[in-house]
Design a protein around this motif. Structure first.
Motif, PDB file in Angstrom:
ATOM      1  N   ILE A  98       1.993  11.784  13.397  1.00  0.00           N
ATOM      2  CA  ILE A  98       1.127  11.932  12.216  1.00  0.00           C
ATOM      3  C   ILE A  98       1.810  12.830  11.185  1.00  0.00           C
ATOM      4  O   ILE A  98       1.808  12.538   9.981  1.00  0.00           O
ATOM      5  CB  ILE A  98      -0.241  12.510  12.621  1.00  0.00           C
ATOM      6  N   ALA A  99       2.423  13.926  11.658  1.00  0.00           N
ATOM      7  CA  ALA A  99       3.127  14.833  10.751  1.00  0.00           C
ATOM      8  C   ALA A  99       4.315  14.141  10.084  1.00  0.00           C
ATOM      9  O   ALA A  99       4.597  14.369   8.905  1.00  0.00           O
ATOM     10  CB  ALA A  99       3.608  16.072  11.523  1.00  0.00           C
ATOM     11  N   ILE A 100       5.010  13.281  10.832  1.00  0.00           N
ATOM     12  CA  ILE A 100       6.141  12.541  10.255  1.00  0.00           C
ATOM     13  C   ILE A 100       5.666  11.616   9.141  1.00  0.00           C
ATOM     14  O   ILE A 100       6.296  11.522   8.077  1.00  0.00           O
ATOM     15  CB  ILE A 100       6.873  11.752  11.355  1.00  0.00           C
ATOM     16  N   LEU A 101       4.555  10.929   9.363  1.00  0.00           N
ATOM     17  CA  LEU A 101       4.012  10.048   8.324  1.00  0.00           C
ATOM     18  C   LEU A 101       3.632  10.837   7.074  1.00  0.00           C
ATOM     19  O   LEU A 101       3.847  10.379   5.950  1.00  0.00           O
ATOM     20  CB  LEU A 101       2.795   9.291   8.871  1.00  0.00           C
ATOM     21  N   MET A 102       3.081  12.028   7.266  1.00  0.00           N
ATOM     22  CA  MET A 102       2.742  12.872   6.115  1.00  0.00           C
ATOM     23  C   MET A 102       3.998  13.316   5.375  1.00  0.00           C
ATOM     24  O   MET A 102       4.022  13.345   4.139  1.00  0.00           O
ATOM     25  CB  MET A 102       1.941  14.086   6.586  1.00  0.00           C
ATOM     26  N   SER A 103       5.059  13.637   6.124  1.00  0.00           N
ATOM     27  CA  SER A 103       6.324  14.037   5.490  1.00  0.00           C
ATOM     28  C   SER A 103       6.902  12.880   4.682  1.00  0.00           C
ATOM     29  O   SER A 103       7.418  13.073   3.577  1.00  0.00           O
ATOM     30  CB  SER A 103       7.326  14.485   6.554  1.00  0.00           C
ATOM     31  N   ILE A 104       6.807  11.668   5.231  1.00  0.00           N
ATOM     32  CA  ILE A 104       7.273  10.490   4.502  1.00  0.00           C
ATOM     33  C   ILE A 104       6.466  10.308   3.217  1.00  0.00           C
ATOM     34  O   ILE A 104       7.012   9.939   2.170  1.00  0.00           O
ATOM     35  CB  ILE A 104       7.173   9.234   5.396  1.00  0.00           C
ATOM     36  N   GLY A 105       5.169  10.600   3.278  1.00  0.00           N
ATOM     37  CA  GLY A 105       4.330  10.508   2.086  1.00  0.00           C
ATOM     38  C   GLY A 105       4.792  11.456   0.991  1.00  0.00           C
ATOM     39  O   GLY A 105       4.871  11.069  -0.183  1.00  0.00           O
ATOM     40  N   PHE A 106       5.122  12.708   1.356  1.00  0.00           N
ATOM     41  CA  PHE A 106       5.637  13.667   0.367  1.00  0.00           C
ATOM     42  C   PHE A 106       6.957  13.163  -0.223  1.00  0.00           C
ATOM     43  O   PHE A 106       7.195  13.267  -1.432  1.00  0.00           O
ATOM     44  CB  PHE A 106       5.846  15.036   1.007  1.00  0.00           C
ATOM     45  N   THR A 107       7.819  12.623   0.625  1.00  0.00           N
ATOM     46  CA  THR A 107       9.118  12.127   0.158  1.00  0.00           C
ATOM     47  C   THR A 107       8.944  10.980  -0.827  1.00  0.00           C
ATOM     48  O   THR A 107       9.609  10.924  -1.871  1.00  0.00           O
ATOM     49  CB  THR A 107       9.981  11.671   1.339  1.00  0.00           C
ATOM     50  N   ILE A 108       8.050  10.045  -0.513  1.00  0.00           N
ATOM     51  CA  ILE A 108       7.793   8.912  -1.402  1.00  0.00           C
ATOM     52  C   ILE A 108       7.253   9.402  -2.744  1.00  0.00           C
ATOM     53  O   ILE A 108       7.639   8.903  -3.811  1.00  0.00           O
ATOM     54  CB  ILE A 108       6.812   7.926  -0.742  1.00  0.00           C
ATOM     55  N   TYR A 109       6.361  10.411  -2.699  1.00  0.00           N
ATOM     56  CA  TYR A 109       5.785  10.959  -3.934  1.00  0.00           C
ATOM     57  C   TYR A 109       6.876  11.509  -4.840  1.00  0.00           C
ATOM     58  O   TYR A 109       6.934  11.181  -6.036  1.00  0.00           O
ATOM     59  CB  TYR A 109       4.767  12.043  -3.595  1.00  0.00           C
ATOM     60  N   PHE A 110       7.775  12.339  -4.283  1.00  0.00           N
ATOM     61  CA  PHE A 110       8.837  12.928  -5.098  1.00  0.00           C
ATOM     62  C   PHE A 110       9.852  11.870  -5.540  1.00  0.00           C
ATOM     63  O   PHE A 110      10.431  11.973  -6.626  1.00  0.00           O
ATOM     64  CB  PHE A 110       9.532  14.055  -4.337  1.00  0.00           C
ATOM     65  N   PHE A 111      10.067  10.843  -4.722  1.00  0.00           N
ATOM     66  CA  PHE A 111      10.986   9.778  -5.109  1.00  0.00           C
ATOM     67  C   PHE A 111      10.415   8.992  -6.287  1.00  0.00           C
ATOM     68  O   PHE A 111      11.156   8.633  -7.216  1.00  0.00           O
ATOM     69  CB  PHE A 111      11.232   8.844  -3.929  1.00  0.00           C
ATOM     70  N   LEU A 112       9.105   8.743  -6.277  1.00  0.00           N
ATOM     71  CA  LEU A 112       8.480   8.050  -7.406  1.00  0.00           C
ATOM     72  C   LEU A 112       8.549   8.891  -8.669  1.00  0.00           C
ATOM     73  O   LEU A 112       8.785   8.369  -9.766  1.00  0.00           O
ATOM     74  CB  LEU A 112       7.021   7.701  -7.072  1.00  0.00           C
ATOM     75  N   LYS A 113       8.335  10.220  -8.518  1.00  0.00           N
ATOM     76  CA  LYS A 113       8.463  11.109  -9.678  1.00  0.00           C
ATOM     77  C   LYS A 113       9.901  11.113 -10.200  1.00  0.00           C
ATOM     78  O   LYS A 113      10.128  11.163 -11.411  1.00  0.00           O
ATOM     79  CB  LYS A 113       8.051  12.527  -9.287  1.00  0.00           C
ATOM     80  N   LEU A 114      10.860  11.028  -9.287  1.00  0.00           N
ATOM     81  CA  LEU A 114      12.267  10.971  -9.684  1.00  0.00           C
ATOM     82  C   LEU A 114      12.554   9.698 -10.468  1.00  0.00           C
ATOM     83  O   LEU A 114      13.234   9.733 -11.510  1.00  0.00           O
ATOM     84  CB  LEU A 114      13.151  11.042  -8.438  1.00  0.00           C
ATOM     85  N   GLN A 115      12.035   8.575 -10.005  1.00  0.00           N
ATOM     86  CA  GLN A 115      12.234   7.318 -10.725  1.00  0.00           C
ATOM     87  C   GLN A 115      11.613   7.373 -12.119  1.00  0.00           C
ATOM     88  O   GLN A 115      12.200   6.878 -13.093  1.00  0.00           O
ATOM     89  CB  GLN A 115      11.628   6.158  -9.921  1.00  0.00           C
ATOM     90  N   THR A 116      10.418   7.967 -12.216  1.00  0.00           N
ATOM     91  CA  THR A 116       9.761   8.090 -13.522  1.00  0.00           C
ATOM     92  C   THR A 116      10.601   8.936 -14.476  1.00  0.00           C
ATOM     93  O   THR A 116      10.777   8.593 -15.649  1.00  0.00           O
ATOM     94  CB  THR A 116       8.369   8.715 -13.348  1.00  0.00           C
ATOM     95  N   ALA A 117      11.130  10.062 -13.961  1.00  0.00           N
ATOM     96  CA  ALA A 117      11.956  10.933 -14.801  1.00  0.00           C
ATOM     97  C   ALA A 117      13.225  10.222 -15.257  1.00  0.00           C
ATOM     98  O   ALA A 117      13.660  10.378 -16.404  1.00  0.00           O
ATOM     99  CB  ALA A 117      12.315  12.212 -14.029  1.00  0.00           C
TER     100      ALA A 117
END
Length: 299
Positions: free
Chosen positions: A271-290
């Protein structure tokens, strides 16, 4: 007799595949399987009792799990933002240095070279109630007459852990942001000066947008580190006092190796790994937007 001949590239990569299979794939599959069982370290036969999603449902309704998750998010939020601000300021100052800049860049990397366990012991001594450097300094300056229980009070203990995390990892942001500063084209900055922009306006509307992709890369890297924080917390407070500094991975370690409930600990781990992946995806999407805002296209 027909003999199959492996292609040369596969022969060369075969040892690496075997090592990855033995060291990564097999333990990963075994831990995933055990998360669906009531596996107890003192009762090996429980590994073969299938309970389905029971451990995952139990974790989802476990108050201690969600409290540890909340503390982990709190640590991640405060640590990432503090490290970003300090790293940005440090990078801006170093970028202005004309002599000895290489030595400064090397010195900035020193904290991140230390082992987290060593950092934990270092700050456990610094914040010690009786012989700690912080209390001795405060008492010598006359700012307090009594020893402050840094690692005994729950709120102060969390502050000490955040301080240790920030100290050891601010350099990650500083190095990446400094690389971004060197990569900024000079034409937009010169155009801003010609248009009469103040230094703050040039930074806010020219420099900072160019730095955002580098900041999001650093945040993605550090979010994974903070989300699985264990060493520093385990050494400094062991999750105490009264679990006031218990994070996800210290809770998982306690459940698996102290309570010996390895099946339940593995379920919480996934469960913690899935949450970590969620944070990574969030920052990756913000990176793409920037990147799109700067006209850099998709990664």
């Amino acid at each position: 007799m027909f003999r199959a001949k492996l292609p040369p590239w596969l022969v060369l990569l075969l040892p690496a595949f075997i090592i990855i299979l033995a060291v990564v794939a097999i333990p990963l599959i075994l831990s995933l399987y055990s998360s669906f069982t009531p596996y107890h370290l003192t009762r090996p036969d429980t590994l073969w009792k299938w309970t389905g999603s029971f451990n995952y449902i139990k974790a989802a309704s476990d108050a201690n799990f969600w409290k540890a998750f909340g503390r982990t998010v709190l640590l991640l939020t405060i640590a990432l933002n503090t490290e970003m601000l300090l790293g940005l300021g440090l990078a801006l100052m170093v970028s202005k240095v004309t002599r000895g800049q290489r030595a400064l860049r090397t010195a900035m990397m020193f904290p991140m070279m230390f082992s987290p366990i060593l950092v934990g012991f270092q700050f456990k001594f610094i914040f010690n109630d009786n012989v700690g450097l912080v209390n001795n300094a405060l008492q010598s300056l006359g700012l307090t007459d009594v020893a402050i229980p840094w690692l005994v009070d729950g709120n102060l203990a969390m502050f000490a852990i955040i301080f240790a995390e920030v100290w050891t990892s601010t350099s990650v942001f500083a190095i990446l942001i400094l690389a971004g500063l060197f990569a900024i084209p000079q034409d937009p900055l010169e155009a801003a000066k010609v248009d009469g922009c103040t230094p703050w306006q040039s930074f806010r509307f020219v420099t900072l947008p160019f730095l955002m992709p580098f900041i999001y890369i650093a945040m993605a890297i550090r979010s994974l580190d903070v989300a699985r924080a264990y060493d520093i917390v385990q050494v400094m407070t062991n999750g105490g006092p009264a679990r006031r500094t218990e994070l996800l991975w210290t809770l998982i370690g306690r459940t698996g190796y102290v309570d010996a409930r390895m099946g339940y600990a593995n379920a919480m781990g996934y469960i913690a790994i899935l949450m970590s992946i969620g944070f990574t995806i969030y920052f990756f999407l913000k990176l793409q937007t920037a990147r799109r805002e700067l006209g850099m296209g998709e990664m």
